[in-house]
Design a protein around this motif. Sequence first.
Motif, short mmCIF file in Angstrom:
data_model
loop_
_atom_site.label_atom_id
_atom_site.label_comp_id
_atom_site.label_asym_id
_atom_site.label_seq_id
_atom_site.Cartn_x
_atom_site.Cartn_y
_atom_site.Cartn_z
N GLU A 1 1.74 -6.32 10.51
CA GLU A 1 0.49 -6.09 11.22
C GLU A 1 -0.04 -7.39 11.81
O GLU A 1 -0.09 -8.41 11.12
N PHE A 2 -0.45 -7.32 13.07
CA PHE A 2 -1.15 -8.42 13.73
C PHE A 2 -2.60 -7.98 13.88
O PHE A 2 -2.88 -6.93 14.48
N VAL A 3 -3.53 -8.76 13.32
CA VAL A 3 -4.91 -8.30 13.15
C VAL A 3 -5.89 -9.31 13.72
O VAL A 3 -5.71 -10.53 13.57
N THR B 1 0.86 -1.19 0.00
CA THR B 1 0.00 0.00 0.00
C THR B 1 0.89 1.24 0.00
O THR B 1 0.66 2.19 0.75
N GLY B 2 1.91 1.22 -0.84
CA GLY B 2 2.92 2.26 -0.84
C GLY B 2 4.15 1.80 -0.09
O GLY B 2 5.28 2.05 -0.51
N ASN B 3 3.96 1.14 1.03
CA ASN B 3 5.00 0.45 1.78
C ASN B 3 4.70 -1.05 1.77
O ASN B 3 3.55 -1.45 1.61
N PRO B 4 5.71 -1.89 1.97
CA PRO B 4 5.45 -3.33 2.04
C PRO B 4 4.89 -3.72 3.41
O PRO B 4 5.34 -3.24 4.45
N HIS B 5 3.90 -4.62 3.39
CA HIS B 5 3.26 -5.07 4.63
C HIS B 5 3.09 -6.58 4.62
O HIS B 5 2.87 -7.19 3.57
#
Length: 272
Positions: free
Chosen positions: A187-189, A151-155
Motif C-alpha cells: 500500500e502507498f498511503v 490483517t489476514g494477509n501480509p501488507h
Amino acid sequence: MTFAWLKGHGTENDFVLLPDHEGTVHGDLDPTFVAALSDRRRGLGADGVLRVIRTSAIGEPSEAEWFMDYRNADGSLSEMCGNGIRVFALHLVDEGLVDGAAPFLIGTRDGDKQVTVDRDRVVVDMGLARLGATSKVSAEGRTWEAHEVSTGNPHAVAFVDDLAHAGSLLVEPEFDRGVYPDGVNIEFVVHRAPQHVAMRVHERGSGETRSCGTGACAAAVAAATVDHAVRPVSYRVDVPGGTVHVTWTADDRLLLEGPAEIVARGEMEWLR
C-alpha cells in the motif's frame, strides 16, 4: 456443461462468485481455470474468484456454515479478502442462505469472521491487527520505509508525499523477500486530514486493484501508529474505487465498513 456465476464488487474491487455449495461442481478449483475466468478479455474479468461452499464440503475448521474459498486473479490461494467477504456476505443474505437479521459467521483461511449486513452496507470484524518490523519497498526509482502489518494477509504500508509517485503499478514494486517470502500486498498511503488517508495498492497475484479491504485495514493501523492515535480510533480510507471506514478497537480488533453490490449473474460454458 455449464456452471452458474455472479459478479459483484466492493468499492470497485470486483469478484466472480461461484455457487458450489457441496463442492461437486468445481472440484479443487484449478488455478488455470480461475486465471482464465478472471481474465478481462477472455473470461468474465475480476480481481479474484469467491467460491461459495459449505465448510463441511471443503473440510476447513470453522463454526460457520459457509466458507469463502478465495483465489487471486492468477489462481493462487489467498487467506482473506476484506472487500470480497462483504460481497460474499451480501450474496448469502440475498439468496436466503443465512438470516441477515443478525450478525453471522463466514469461514475463511484466516479464521471465522463475524459479518453484519445492513442492506448494501456491510461491517466485518476482521480480527486482530498484528504489526511487525519495517522494511523497504521501491517503485519508479524511489524507495520508502514500509510498515509490516498483518490483517489476514501480509501488507507493507509505505507513506508517500504523492500517490502518483508509485507510478503505474503495472510492475510489482520491489520488496524484501526475506521479510515476505510468500509475497506481499503493498500500500502507498498519503494523509489527507486527521484520521483520513488515501491509498493505492498492488495486490500479490492480482496487480493494482481499485480497492483492497485488508489493505485499507493495514493502512489505518499504520496511520494510527505513526499518528500516535489513542484507540479506539476510526479512519476514513479513500481508494480509487470509493471509500471505506476502519475502526481499530481498544482490544486490537479491526472493524471494516463499506459497500457491497451484486451487479450481474448468469451461466457459461467451461473455459478451456
